[in-house]
Design a protein around this motif. Structure first.
Motif, mmCIF file in Angstrom:
data_model
loop_
_atom_site.group_PDB
_atom_site.id
_atom_site.type_symbol
_atom_site.label_atom_id
_atom_site.label_comp_id
_atom_site.label_asym_id
_atom_site.label_seq_id
_atom_site.Cartn_x
_atom_site.Cartn_y
_atom_site.Cartn_z
ATOM 1 N N VAL A 328 -75.168 15.841 -43.923
ATOM 2 C CA VAL A 328 -73.788 15.514 -43.566
ATOM 3 C C VAL A 328 -73.667 15.693 -42.061
ATOM 4 C CG1 VAL A 328 -71.350 16.011 -43.969
ATOM 5 C CG2 VAL A 328 -73.021 16.346 -45.813
ATOM 6 N N ARG A 329 -73.455 14.585 -41.356
ATOM 7 C CA ARG A 329 -73.455 14.614 -39.890
ATOM 8 C C ARG A 329 -72.039 14.704 -39.336
ATOM 9 N NH1 ARG A 329 -77.827 9.760 -39.407
ATOM 10 N NH2 ARG A 329 -75.961 8.580 -39.962
ATOM 11 N N ARG A 330 -71.952 15.291 -38.130
ATOM 12 C CA ARG A 330 -70.693 15.421 -37.381
ATOM 13 C C ARG A 330 -69.712 16.326 -38.133
ATOM 14 N NH1 ARG A 330 -70.770 12.245 -33.069
ATOM 15 N NH2 ARG A 330 -68.539 12.533 -32.716
ATOM 16 N N VAL A 331 -70.190 17.487 -38.525
ATOM 17 C CA VAL A 331 -69.363 18.480 -39.213
ATOM 18 C C VAL A 331 -68.699 19.390 -38.173
ATOM 19 C CG1 VAL A 331 -69.395 20.465 -40.776
ATOM 20 C CG2 VAL A 331 -70.834 18.465 -41.261
ATOM 21 N N PRO A 332 -67.358 19.491 -38.158
ATOM 22 C CA PRO A 332 -66.671 20.393 -37.219
ATOM 23 C C PRO A 332 -66.839 21.838 -37.684
ATOM 24 C CG PRO A 332 -65.082 19.287 -38.606
ATOM 25 C CD PRO A 332 -66.417 18.726 -38.979
ATOM 26 N N VAL A 333 -67.941 22.439 -37.282
ATOM 27 C CA VAL A 333 -68.439 23.661 -37.921
ATOM 28 C C VAL A 333 -67.510 24.858 -37.724
ATOM 29 C CG1 VAL A 333 -69.874 24.326 -35.934
ATOM 30 C CG2 VAL A 333 -70.516 25.050 -38.270
ATOM 31 N N GLU A 334 -66.780 24.915 -36.622
ATOM 32 C CA GLU A 334 -65.916 26.079 -36.418
ATOM 33 C C GLU A 334 -64.794 26.149 -37.448
ATOM 34 O OE1 GLU A 334 -63.280 25.641 -32.718
ATOM 35 O OE2 GLU A 334 -64.769 24.044 -32.468
ATOM 36 N N PHE A 335 -64.523 25.034 -38.127
ATOM 37 C CA PHE A 335 -63.489 25.016 -39.156
ATOM 38 C C PHE A 335 -64.083 25.043 -40.567
ATOM 39 C CE2 PHE A 335 -61.826 22.838 -35.389
ATOM 40 C CZ PHE A 335 -60.787 23.696 -35.086
ATOM 41 N N MET A 336 -65.386 25.352 -40.653
ATOM 42 C CA MET A 336 -66.041 25.478 -41.955
ATOM 43 C C MET A 336 -66.931 26.706 -42.048
ATOM 44 S SD MET A 336 -67.158 21.755 -43.433
ATOM 45 C CE MET A 336 -68.194 22.572 -44.621
ATOM 46 N N GLU A 337 -66.836 27.602 -41.078
ATOM 47 C CA GLU A 337 -67.773 28.716 -41.033
ATOM 48 C C GLU A 337 -67.591 29.684 -42.204
ATOM 49 O OE1 GLU A 337 -69.120 29.063 -36.411
ATOM 50 O OE2 GLU A 337 -67.188 29.958 -36.933
ATOM 51 N N LEU A 343 -70.831 29.812 -49.335
ATOM 52 C CA LEU A 343 -71.881 29.028 -49.987
ATOM 53 C C LEU A 343 -73.245 29.681 -49.814
ATOM 54 C CD1 LEU A 343 -70.719 25.424 -49.017
ATOM 55 C CD2 LEU A 343 -70.687 26.446 -51.301
ATOM 56 N N GLU A 344 -73.481 30.257 -48.645
ATOM 57 C CA GLU A 344 -74.748 30.956 -48.415
ATOM 58 C C GLU A 344 -74.862 32.168 -49.333
ATOM 59 O OE1 GLU A 344 -77.442 31.907 -44.511
ATOM 60 O OE2 GLU A 344 -75.305 32.347 -44.383
ATOM 61 N N GLU A 345 -73.759 32.888 -49.502
ATOM 62 C CA GLU A 345 -73.732 34.028 -50.423
ATOM 63 C C GLU A 345 -74.025 33.584 -51.852
ATOM 64 O OE1 GLU A 345 -70.261 36.613 -52.570
ATOM 65 O OE2 GLU A 345 -69.990 36.190 -50.440
ATOM 66 N N MET A 346 -73.560 32.377 -52.222
ATOM 67 C CA MET A 346 -73.785 31.859 -53.569
ATOM 68 C C MET A 346 -75.207 31.347 -53.764
ATOM 69 S SD MET A 346 -70.156 29.835 -54.166
ATOM 70 C CE MET A 346 -70.528 29.371 -55.874
ATOM 71 N N GLY A 347 -75.966 31.250 -52.661
ATOM 72 C CA GLY A 347 -77.361 30.837 -52.766
ATOM 73 C C GLY A 347 -77.650 29.425 -52.323
ATOM 74 N N SER A 373 -80.017 23.707 -55.079
ATOM 75 C CA SER A 373 -80.102 25.171 -55.088
ATOM 76 C C SER A 373 -79.618 25.717 -56.421
ATOM 77 C CB SER A 373 -79.233 25.757 -53.959
ATOM 78 O OG SER A 373 -79.484 25.133 -52.715
ATOM 79 N N LYS A 374 -80.130 26.884 -56.796
ATOM 80 C CA LYS A 374 -79.613 27.598 -57.960
ATOM 81 C C LYS A 374 -78.533 28.552 -57.468
ATOM 82 C CE LYS A 374 -83.537 27.265 -61.105
ATOM 83 N NZ LYS A 374 -82.775 26.299 -61.928
ATOM 84 N N LEU A 375 -77.285 28.250 -57.800
ATOM 85 C CA LEU A 375 -76.155 28.996 -57.278
ATOM 86 C C LEU A 375 -75.735 30.099 -58.242
ATOM 87 C CD1 LEU A 375 -73.910 26.115 -55.869
ATOM 88 C CD2 LEU A 375 -75.718 27.382 -54.709
ATOM 89 N N GLU A 376 -75.243 31.186 -57.669
ATOM 90 C CA GLU A 376 -74.644 32.286 -58.425
ATOM 91 C C GLU A 376 -73.181 32.391 -58.045
ATOM 92 O OE1 GLU A 376 -76.132 34.195 -60.670
ATOM 93 O OE2 GLU A 376 -78.172 33.389 -60.403
ATOM 94 N N ALA A 377 -72.345 32.768 -59.001
ATOM 95 C CA ALA A 377 -70.911 32.936 -58.717
ATOM 96 C C ALA A 377 -70.731 33.983 -57.624
ATOM 97 C CB ALA A 377 -70.169 33.353 -59.982
ATOM 98 N N PRO A 378 -69.790 33.780 -56.714
ATOM 99 C CA PRO A 378 -69.554 34.776 -55.661
ATOM 100 C C PRO A 378 -68.984 36.067 -56.240
ATOM 101 C CG PRO A 378 -67.819 33.127 -55.632
ATOM 102 C CD PRO A 378 -68.830 32.659 -56.633
ATOM 103 N N ILE A 379 -69.221 37.157 -55.559
ATOM 104 C CA ILE A 379 -68.724 38.457 -56.021
ATOM 105 C C ILE A 379 -67.202 38.495 -55.923
ATOM 106 C CG2 ILE A 379 -68.719 40.937 -55.561
ATOM 107 C CD1 ILE A 379 -71.594 40.592 -54.514
ATOM 108 N N ASP A 380 -66.667 38.016 -54.814
ATOM 109 C CA ASP A 380 -65.220 38.045 -54.595
ATOM 110 C C ASP A 380 -64.592 36.730 -55.027
ATOM 111 O OD1 ASP A 380 -65.284 40.611 -53.450
ATOM 112 O OD2 ASP A 380 -65.832 39.764 -51.490
#
Length: 509
Positions: A328-337, A343-347, A373-380
């Protein structure tokens, strides 16, 4: 056909041609006819066949004159396909509609680059055109030129177009500079439950605006000698509320301080645009904005709104639920951090490119490559917060993502009265979502998605979430009446098809 009917058709054709940025001669060339014939058609002085109407519709790429079709637009989705390749994020819907409203504070020519060609933008353009603003697509339809008249003709406002967009409320700020009294219709848009406009009124009273609401109309009276005597404290840190206050302050001679302001992406784009008009704005990206207004603004301005973080999130979600590798190109990353951190926590396995500047020179972009990816539900629980928290409009996408993860996820959509309810439509596609109350949904995954035929939810983001689940479901699904998706996304089905989806647009015969 009666003469009156021909006149109405001619007006539709003229408006569609002007939206495309074409002259009568250009349309005539596309139709292999003469400019005088096009002129007669647009004036309602020539009989016109359904075949000719269809040809004009195809030439202008506009549903406005698609009179040969009957009924709403639907999508047929063949699911279970993997996506691959790369897809670009389009410019921000919410920034574009704010900038269209903001063009009214400028007496000069405004050019907006790469404006999203979506229904929400078309509705605002129809409103602006109806009150005398010259709006035309230029540079082969890529950009939009807006030139307001010396006097707006508010009595001629397209009431139907105005009622179909919630963005109409953002005309209050610009119009209070131009009129002692005026009226606009109630705001419409998505069905998201009751949302009070009182925060707007509370902010704009500091500029002398008093509004009475009767019979579907906001009746506005303006006391021109009233000016903010102290900092304006917004009672809601809302995006459109902040934008209205900014537009009111832009032409207030002096300094206006706005506290509890939204610092979200569309507000920042508006601040950058106002700075191009000569309005100094301090504190961009914070919750306190100091605006140094200019009483008269008459400049030719050229501005490029940044990309849409909500569209970026929906494209990332598409890759997640279809178990695809997609860039996915041209992602305004400061508004998705925050979203990426969750998502990283979910795997989720993904890479980020080096950051680079958007065309506005201010917003930070990156390219994201998402892998299966094999995702896990977030803790929070998943819940929105004003920027820099998880974006309010990105919350629904986590319903589809959580349904793809192992375990249970609580989603708390506290902002809107009933948006969470629409997420339970995923149950018709095999999801296991339990509605705990109008704001909270418990999602259990992983999900074995199954094809289904259903009506599109009446809210934009839940509607796209349903579409994404259909893309993941084996078999053929049908999503009926997708106008709400076209309100916020430009050619979404076609663009997803380019990276491997199989989505067909059709209408009932």
């Amino acid at each position: 056909m009666t003469d009156d009917y021909l006149v109405r058709i001619g007006q539709l054709i003229r408006d569609a041609r002007q939206h495309r940025g074409w002259t009568q001669s250009q349309l005539a060339e596309a139709l292999a006819t003469s400019q005088s014939a096009v002129n007669r058609i647009e004036r309602g002085n020539q009989n016109i066949s359904l075949e000719m109407i269809a040809r004009i519709s195809e030439a202008l790429d506009s549903e406005i004159v698609s009179l040969g079709y009957s009924g709403p637009m639907h999508l047929r989705v063949v699911g279970g396909r993997r996506l691959s390749g790369a897809i670009d994020v389009k410019t921000s819907k919410n920034a574009c509609v704010a900038l269209l409203c903001a063009s009214l504070v400028n007496s000069g020519r405004t050019v907006l680059r790469r404006v999203a060609r979506i229904e929400e933008v078309y509705r605002i353009l129809e409103v602006l055109t109806s009150v005398g603003v010259r709006c035309r697509w230029v540079n082969s339809g890529a950009d939009l030129e807006i030139v307001p008249p010396a006097e707006l003709e508010l009595d001629s406002m397209d009431q139907d177009a105005a009622r179909r967009t919630r963005s109409i409320i953002m005309l209050l700020g610009p119009l209070l500079h131009r009129f002692d009294h005026f009226k606009i219709p109630y705001a419409g848009g998505c069905d998201l439950g009751t949302r009070t406009v009182e925060p707007h009124m509370s902010a704009l009273r500091h500029f002398g605006l008093d509004v009475t609401a009767t019979e579907g109309i906001y009746h506005a009276e303006v006391e021109n000698d009233v000016r903010p005597q102290r900092p304006i404290v917004l009672t809601e840190r809302g995006d459109t509320v902040t934008e209205n206050a900014l537009l009111a302050a832009a032409r207030h001679e002096g300094t206006t301080v706005i506290r509890n302001a939204s610092s979200n992406y569309m507000v920042q784009d508006l601040c950058f645009f106002l700075e191009e008009l000569g309005v100094r704005v301090e504190g961009v990206g914070t919750t306190t904005l100091t605006v140094h207004g200019v009483p008269e603004i008459d400049v030719d301005v050229d501005y490029s709104p940044s990309e849409d973080p909500v569209e970026a999130m929906s494209l990332v979600a598409a890759a997640v639920v279809t178990e695809s590798e997609l860039t996915v190109r041209r992602v305004p990353v400061e508004f998705m951090e925050i979203e990426l951190a969750v998502l990283e926590e979910m795997g989720l396995d993904f890479d980020r490119s080096a950051e680079y500047a958007a065309d506005n020179g201010r917003t930070r972009l990156t390219d994201l490559t998402v892998r299966p990816s094999k995702l896990e539900a977030p803790i929070d629980k998943i819940h929105p917060m004003p920027f820099p928290g998880l974006n309010i409009d990105n919350v629904p996408f986590f319903a589809a993502i959580a349904a793809s993860a192992q375990g249970k996820t609580l989603i708390h959509d506290w902002v809107y009265d009933n948006r969470a309810i629409y997420l339970t439509d995923l149950n018709r596609l095999g999801g296991r979502l339990q509605l705990l109350d109008p704001h909270r949904v418990l999602v259990e995954g992983p999900t074995r998605w199954r094809a289904s035929e259903m009506m599109c939810p009446p809210a934009l983001r839940p509607a796209v979430v349903v579409l994404l689940a259909m893309m993941a479901a084996e078999g053929t699904s049908v999503l009926r009446n997708v106008y709400v998706i076209n309100r916020g996304y430009e050619e979404l089905a076609e663009r997803l098809n380019e990276v491997g989806a199989q989505i067909e647009t059709f209408r009932d015969i």
